[in-house]
Design a protein around this motif. Structure first.
Motif, PDB file in Angstrom:
ATOM      1  N   ASP A 192       0.918  -1.163   0.157  1.00 41.92           N
ATOM      2  CA  ASP A 192       0.054  -0.097   0.038  1.00 41.92           C
ATOM      3  C   ASP A 192       0.889   1.307  -0.104  1.00 41.92           C
ATOM      4  O   ASP A 192       0.331   2.394   0.163  1.00 41.92           O
ATOM      5  CB  ASP A 192      -1.011   0.012   1.205  1.00 41.92           C
ATOM      6  CG  ASP A 192      -1.846  -1.323   1.377  1.00 41.92           C
ATOM      7  OD1 ASP A 192      -1.815  -2.013   0.464  1.00 41.92           O
ATOM      8  OD2 ASP A 192      -2.452  -1.343   2.375  1.00 41.92           O
TER       9      ASP A 192
ATOM     10  N   ALA B  10      -4.587  -0.660  -7.440  1.00 39.28           N
ATOM     11  CA  ALA B  10      -4.195  -1.266  -6.209  1.00 39.28           C
ATOM     12  C   ALA B  10      -3.771  -2.709  -6.613  1.00 39.28           C
ATOM     13  O   ALA B  10      -2.988  -3.533  -5.760  1.00 39.28           O
ATOM     14  CB  ALA B  10      -5.605  -1.418  -5.395  1.00 39.28           C
ATOM     15  N   ASP B  11      -3.941  -3.253  -7.920  1.00 38.69           N
ATOM     16  CA  ASP B  11      -3.825  -4.620  -7.965  1.00 38.69           C
ATOM     17  C   ASP B  11      -3.043  -4.988  -9.241  1.00 38.69           C
ATOM     18  O   ASP B  11      -2.687  -6.103  -9.513  1.00 38.69           O
ATOM     19  CB  ASP B  11      -5.247  -5.453  -7.855  1.00 38.69           C
ATOM     20  CG  ASP B  11      -6.040  -5.046  -8.618  1.00 38.69           C
ATOM     21  OD1 ASP B  11      -6.022  -3.754  -9.433  1.00 38.69           O
ATOM     22  OD2 ASP B  11      -7.152  -5.722  -8.891  1.00 38.69           O
TER      23      ASP B  11
ATOM     24  N   MET C 112     -14.203  -5.764 -13.301  1.00 35.98           N
ATOM     25  CA  MET C 112     -13.130  -4.876 -13.408  1.00 35.98           C
ATOM     26  C   MET C 112     -12.051  -5.474 -14.344  1.00 35.98           C
ATOM     27  O   MET C 112     -11.349  -4.552 -14.997  1.00 35.98           O
ATOM     28  CB  MET C 112     -12.453  -4.871 -11.895  1.00 35.98           C
ATOM     29  CG  MET C 112     -13.261  -4.063 -10.911  1.00 35.98           C
ATOM     30  SD  MET C 112     -13.123  -2.346 -10.966  1.00 35.98           S
ATOM     31  CE  MET C 112     -11.533  -1.999 -10.419  1.00 35.98           C
TER      32      MET C 112
ATOM     33  N   TRP D 280     -10.501   1.367  -0.079  1.00 35.77           N
ATOM     34  CA  TRP D 280     -10.685   0.557  -1.429  1.00 35.77           C
ATOM     35  C   TRP D 280     -10.078  -0.718  -1.153  1.00 35.77           C
ATOM     36  O   TRP D 280      -8.963  -1.072  -1.000  1.00 35.77           O
ATOM     37  CB  TRP D 280      -9.833   1.170  -2.584  1.00 35.77           C
ATOM     38  CG  TRP D 280      -9.682   0.446  -3.811  1.00 35.77           C
ATOM     39  CD1 TRP D 280      -8.885  -0.511  -4.130  1.00 35.77           C
ATOM     40  CD2 TRP D 280     -10.299   1.147  -5.149  1.00 35.77           C
ATOM     41  NE1 TRP D 280      -9.197  -0.788  -5.536  1.00 35.77           N
ATOM     42  CE2 TRP D 280      -9.867   0.303  -6.094  1.00 35.77           C
ATOM     43  CE3 TRP D 280     -11.101   2.173  -5.324  1.00 35.77           C
ATOM     44  CZ2 TRP D 280     -10.148   0.357  -7.256  1.00 35.77           C
ATOM     45  CZ3 TRP D 280     -11.146   2.516  -6.759  1.00 35.77           C
ATOM     46  CH2 TRP D 280     -10.906   1.482  -7.725  1.00 35.77           C
TER      47      TRP D 280
ATOM     48  N   VAL E 186      -9.579  -4.873  -2.182  1.00 32.02           N
ATOM     49  CA  VAL E 186      -9.317  -5.397  -3.436  1.00 32.02           C
ATOM     50  C   VAL E 186     -10.004  -6.937  -3.470  1.00 32.02           C
ATOM     51  O   VAL E 186      -9.637  -7.458  -2.266  1.00 32.02           O
ATOM     52  CB  VAL E 186      -7.807  -5.631  -3.882  1.00 32.02           C
ATOM     53  CG1 VAL E 186      -7.495  -6.607  -5.130  1.00 32.02           C
ATOM     54  CG2 VAL E 186      -7.083  -4.360  -4.024  1.00 32.02           C
TER      55      VAL E 186
ATOM     56  N   ILE F 298     -12.520  -4.914  -6.262  1.00 32.00           N
ATOM     57  CA  ILE F 298     -13.774  -4.011  -6.189  1.00 32.00           C
ATOM     58  C   ILE F 298     -14.782  -5.026  -6.946  1.00 32.00           C
ATOM     59  O   ILE F 298     -14.515  -5.466  -8.220  1.00 32.00           O
ATOM     60  CB  ILE F 298     -13.519  -2.775  -6.990  1.00 32.00           C
ATOM     61  CG1 ILE F 298     -12.559  -1.985  -6.140  1.00 32.00           C
ATOM     62  CG2 ILE F 298     -14.913  -2.273  -7.089  1.00 32.00           C
ATOM     63  CD1 ILE F 298     -12.966  -1.332  -5.008  1.00 32.00           C
TER      64      ILE F 298
ATOM     65  N   GLY G 261      -9.219  -1.723   3.399  1.00 30.03           N
ATOM     66  CA  GLY G 261      -8.538  -1.632   2.095  1.00 30.03           C
ATOM     67  C   GLY G 261      -7.002  -1.178   2.050  1.00 30.03           C
ATOM     68  O   GLY G 261      -6.501  -1.152   3.054  1.00 30.03           O
ATOM     69  N   VAL G 262      -6.740  -0.573   0.869  1.00 21.05           N
ATOM     70  CA  VAL G 262      -5.346  -0.207   0.698  1.00 21.05           C
ATOM     71  C   VAL G 262      -5.285   1.287   0.833  1.00 21.05           C
ATOM     72  O   VAL G 262      -4.102   1.812   0.662  1.00 21.05           O
ATOM     73  CB  VAL G 262      -5.073  -0.478  -0.728  1.00 21.05           C
ATOM     74  CG1 VAL G 262      -5.153  -2.026  -0.833  1.00 21.05           C
ATOM     75  CG2 VAL G 262      -5.926   0.308  -1.695  1.00 21.05           C
TER      76      VAL G 262
ATOM     77  N   GLU H 188      -4.239   4.839   2.143  1.00 21.19           N
ATOM     78  CA  GLU H 188      -3.416   5.410   3.512  1.00 21.19           C
ATOM     79  C   GLU H 188      -4.230   6.668   4.015  1.00 21.19           C
ATOM     80  O   GLU H 188      -3.764   7.803   3.662  1.00 21.19           O
ATOM     81  CB  GLU H 188      -1.898   5.821   3.077  1.00 21.19           C
ATOM     82  CG  GLU H 188      -1.305   4.381   2.959  1.00 21.19           C
ATOM     83  CD  GLU H 188       0.152   4.868   2.850  1.00 21.19           C
ATOM     84  OE1 GLU H 188       1.034   4.262   3.525  1.00 21.19           O
ATOM     85  OE2 GLU H 188       0.680   5.808   1.894  1.00 21.19           O
TER      86      GLU H 188
END
Lengths: 272, 272
Positions: free
Chosen positions: A111, A149-150, A213, B206, B208, B210, B223-224, B226
């Motif tokens: 992150d 994110a991924d 997605m 968010w 992962v 989604i 989620g990720v 910050e």
């Protein structure tokens, strides 16, 4: 004629994920699609030398190899492993006779976006010398921010341009995938900024609503992207190379590959 | 203490979509949540004067009204209708005692992004005089680029900042929603650029993967993003106002509202 020359059309292999590489090559040959973008997992199944032989037999050329990248990782050892894998990808690209390795740069492992973005830059810098030796260009493909994110921490064309400028444009350029960048308020100026440094142009479409997605892309013409406009901008910025159709879509994968190719050619003519 | 003062926490009403407005007000009062962001469809159900009375009884204040915007449309007549609706929203905001109307600017009606973006600017310019008269600030909320086709053509904080600067910062500022902007490589510099002009800060997370484009947000900490880092950046840029928790998520909506509020308070303390 409004559409680009048909001899610029390239099948990005993921569009016919249901096919093995040998089937995709035959499928392209049958419909006179002159280019293919090969994915490494399919390449490894078939083998590099078999693929090379099959390419020579069919006369099909490789627009790019998908994909290098995936640089960020938690440990130095793992980052080194990723770099080694990129060096192998450069080797494979050279053997296939393409001069472009597409970089999907990878997500953060923890992150921390700024750190992951540093890892991407360090990874690219580490592979530049070997890419130069093999005469392979590295194409940074910014991915849509919904993949931040991924899949990739490089999420705008502006960011990709800056990165290419930082590490040196001699060996590194950008890949413009309309699905990833169409929304960007800076798109016009960033395509201009990439002038002379665009290594690939990918098309598909954004159909509302996106229900998946990863596999949410659609065939050109089924969505909202002004593909012809973007294509002309990319050409004005000096790109005249292959145009890859890259569509992850389960419904397409459930159809016979040849039917997908047929529609892809039609839609390329009517919407790109 | 690392977390922000609890008296800055605001329930954005969509987080408890299962509740009517009167239930949300009671729910906030019970758990001593001092702020609420009210959505207009709920407001119209309950009525403005009933809501105002209920606010006075509970002592809860309104951090913002959701939402104005939705400016682009195919015809001049329809755009005028949208502007009229925004004027009503300004009225309602003033009656509720908040000084912020959040603008979700709207999608293009015909895939022409530059034109839709012009419509947004024209729409905001048209409502500024009345907003000034009513002492209501207009907060442009950039939406994540994955909503560019169906919700808003304003998709980065940079774009929102530029728009606010163009139409005039006296009456127009930006709303920073972490879910929409966390991925942006320009986030740090654009938050700085917005200094003194941030009208709201929204949090969620968010997670992962989604799995739903609209209802895909998660509770802070799942989620990720910050969040604490972004919150401190927003504070450094001068924002010390309410922090709205805005989460569209079917699983949350399926739970008892009070349970959601309880968790929201915990997560605010541990992750914002």
């Amino acid at each position: 004629m409004n559409h680009p020359a048909v001899n610029r059309l390239s099948l990005n292999q993921i569009t016919t994920e249901q096919w093995k590489l040998q089937e995709a090559l035959e499928g392209c040959a049958k419909r006179e699609v002159e280019w293919i973008s090969i994915w490494r997992h399919k390449l490894h199944e078939y083998g590099v030398s078999e693929t090379k032989k099959h390419l020579q037999e069919t006369g099909i050329r490789v627009s790019s190899l998908c994909r290098g990248g995936m640089f960020p990782a938690a440990t130095k050892q793992e980052r080194k492993r990723r770099i080694d894998d990129n060096l192998r990808a450069i080797d494979e690209a050279a053997k296939l006779g393409t001069n472009v390795l597409v970089l999907v740069c990878g997500p953060s492992s923890d992150d921390n976006l700024p750190e992951a973005r540093r890892h991407v830059q360090e990874g690219i810098e580490a592979i530049i010398p070997y890419a130069k030796e093999c005469n392979i260009k590295l194409g940074i493909e910014p991915l849509h921010p919904m993949y931040a994110a991924d899949r990739s921490v490089i999420n705008t064309l502006g960011q990709a341009n800056r990165l290419a400028e930082t590490v040196g444009k001699e060996q590194v350029g950008v890949v413009v995938d309309a699905f990833h960048v169409w929304w960007d308020p800076e798109l016009d100026s960033e395509i201009e900024r990439a002038k002379g440094n665009i290594l690939g142009f990918h098309v598909s479409d954004w159909k509302v609503p996106i229900t998946d997605m990863f596999k949410g892309r659609s065939m050109m013409g089924d969505g909202v992207i002004e593909l012809r406009k973007v294509r002309k901008q990319v050409e004005a910025a000096g790109y005249q190379g292959p145009i890859e159709v890259e569509i992850m879509n389960q419904a397409l994968w459930d159809r016979p590959g040849d039917d997908v190719i047929r529609e892809m050619i039609e839609r390329y003519k009517s919407h790109v």
